[in-house]
Design an enzyme around this catalytic site. Structure first.
Site, short mmCIF file in Angstrom:
data_model
loop_
_atom_site.label_atom_id
_atom_site.label_comp_id
_atom_site.label_asym_id
_atom_site.label_seq_id
_atom_site.Cartn_x
_atom_site.Cartn_y
_atom_site.Cartn_z
N LYS A 9 0.83 -1.40 0.04
CA LYS A 9 0.11 0.05 0.07
C LYS A 9 0.93 1.05 -0.10
O LYS A 9 2.22 1.31 0.30
CB LYS A 9 -1.08 -0.02 1.16
CG LYS A 9 -1.97 -1.27 0.94
CD LYS A 9 -2.64 -1.69 2.26
CE LYS A 9 -3.84 -0.61 2.54
NZ LYS A 9 -4.67 -1.35 3.64
N PHE A 57 -15.03 5.48 6.97
CA PHE A 57 -13.58 5.48 6.56
C PHE A 57 -13.27 5.24 4.97
O PHE A 57 -12.32 5.53 4.57
CB PHE A 57 -12.54 4.67 7.37
CG PHE A 57 -12.91 3.11 7.31
CD1 PHE A 57 -12.49 2.53 5.95
CD2 PHE A 57 -13.60 2.28 8.01
CE1 PHE A 57 -12.71 1.12 5.73
CE2 PHE A 57 -13.92 1.06 7.98
CZ PHE A 57 -13.27 0.46 6.69
N ARG A 85 -2.83 -13.62 5.69
CA ARG A 85 -3.61 -12.91 6.69
C ARG A 85 -2.87 -13.03 8.23
O ARG A 85 -2.75 -11.98 8.76
CB ARG A 85 -5.06 -13.25 6.93
CG ARG A 85 -5.94 -12.98 5.64
CD ARG A 85 -6.12 -11.66 5.46
NE ARG A 85 -6.98 -11.10 6.54
CZ ARG A 85 -7.43 -9.70 6.43
NH1 ARG A 85 -7.45 -9.07 5.27
NH2 ARG A 85 -8.28 -9.23 7.54
N THR A 91 -5.72 -5.47 11.55
CA THR A 91 -5.90 -4.19 10.76
C THR A 91 -5.10 -2.98 11.25
O THR A 91 -4.48 -2.26 10.82
CB THR A 91 -7.26 -3.98 10.40
OG1 THR A 91 -8.04 -4.85 9.86
CG2 THR A 91 -7.47 -2.55 9.56
N ARG A 102 2.21 -5.62 9.67
CA ARG A 102 1.70 -4.66 10.34
C ARG A 102 2.15 -4.15 11.58
O ARG A 102 2.36 -2.85 11.74
CB ARG A 102 0.05 -4.53 10.38
CG ARG A 102 -0.41 -4.65 9.00
CD ARG A 102 -1.89 -5.05 8.92
NE ARG A 102 -2.47 -4.71 7.84
CZ ARG A 102 -3.68 -5.24 7.37
NH1 ARG A 102 -4.47 -6.04 7.98
NH2 ARG A 102 -4.37 -4.85 6.30
N GLU A 126 -10.76 -10.29 -6.23
CA GLU A 126 -9.50 -9.24 -6.36
C GLU A 126 -8.59 -9.64 -7.27
O GLU A 126 -8.19 -8.69 -7.88
CB GLU A 126 -8.89 -9.38 -4.78
CG GLU A 126 -9.92 -8.74 -3.73
CD GLU A 126 -9.50 -8.73 -2.28
OE1 GLU A 126 -10.30 -8.49 -1.50
OE2 GLU A 126 -8.32 -9.19 -2.16
#
Ligand code: IDP
Ligand code: MG
Length: 139
Positions: A9, A57, A85, A91, A102, A126
């Site tokens: 990202k 969001f 995952r 998240t 993360r 996706e």
């Protein structure tokens, strides 16, 4: 063998840590079967994140994911979706388990470095958004 879509990202791209993140997946034995750098536009962002339309969001998420180029990757491996995952962590990087991507690379709940498909159904959807069949390799 299972396939999952991963996105590096914008926050990770801007901080030059794409390779470090990709390296973790490769070291875990996941194989890159498709990869490209692209700059998502609003339409593509809304399609990829359609499930979040209407959430508070959502607008910020579209703005964020279109704020720089990203790297889209299809990883293949045993149980790839769940493995990825787990490697990503929660998240919110502040809540992600120690040693997850993360926790180690994320900044905040929006700028969390990486996307990974959350189910076989969503992975299939996706992958089709980002890659044609001939861009995905069997080897
Ligand atoms: P996931 O990426 O762990 O599957 P989702 O709930 O599917 O998390 O949310 C998609 C993305 O939207 C997150 O990765 C993050 O970038 C962003 N996001 C999720 N929740 C929030 C929030 O509460 N505030 C801001 N951004 C959020
Ligand atoms: Mg999700």
């Amino acid at each position: 063998m299972e396939r999952s879509l991963v996105l590096i990202k914008p926050d990770a791209m801007k901080r030059n840590i794409a390779g470090a993140i990709i390296n973790r997946f490769e070291q875990r034995g996941l194989k890159i079967v498709a990869l490209k750098e692209l700059h998502m536009d609003g339409a593509l962002a809304k399609r990829h994140y359609a499930i979040h339309q209407g959430k508070p969001f959502f607008d910020g998420l579209v703005k964020y994911i279109t704020s720089s180029p990203i790297i889209a990757i299809v990883f293949e491996g045993n149980n790839a979706i769940e493995v990825i995952r787990k490697m990503m962590g929660a998240t919110d990087p502040a809540k992600a388990e120690k040693g997850t991507i993360r926790a180690d690379f994320g900044v905040d709940i929006q700028n969390n470095a990486v996307h990974g498909s959350d189910s076989p159904e969503n992975a299939a959807k996706e992958i089709k958004i980002f890659f044609s069949e001939k861009e995905i390799f069997n080897y």
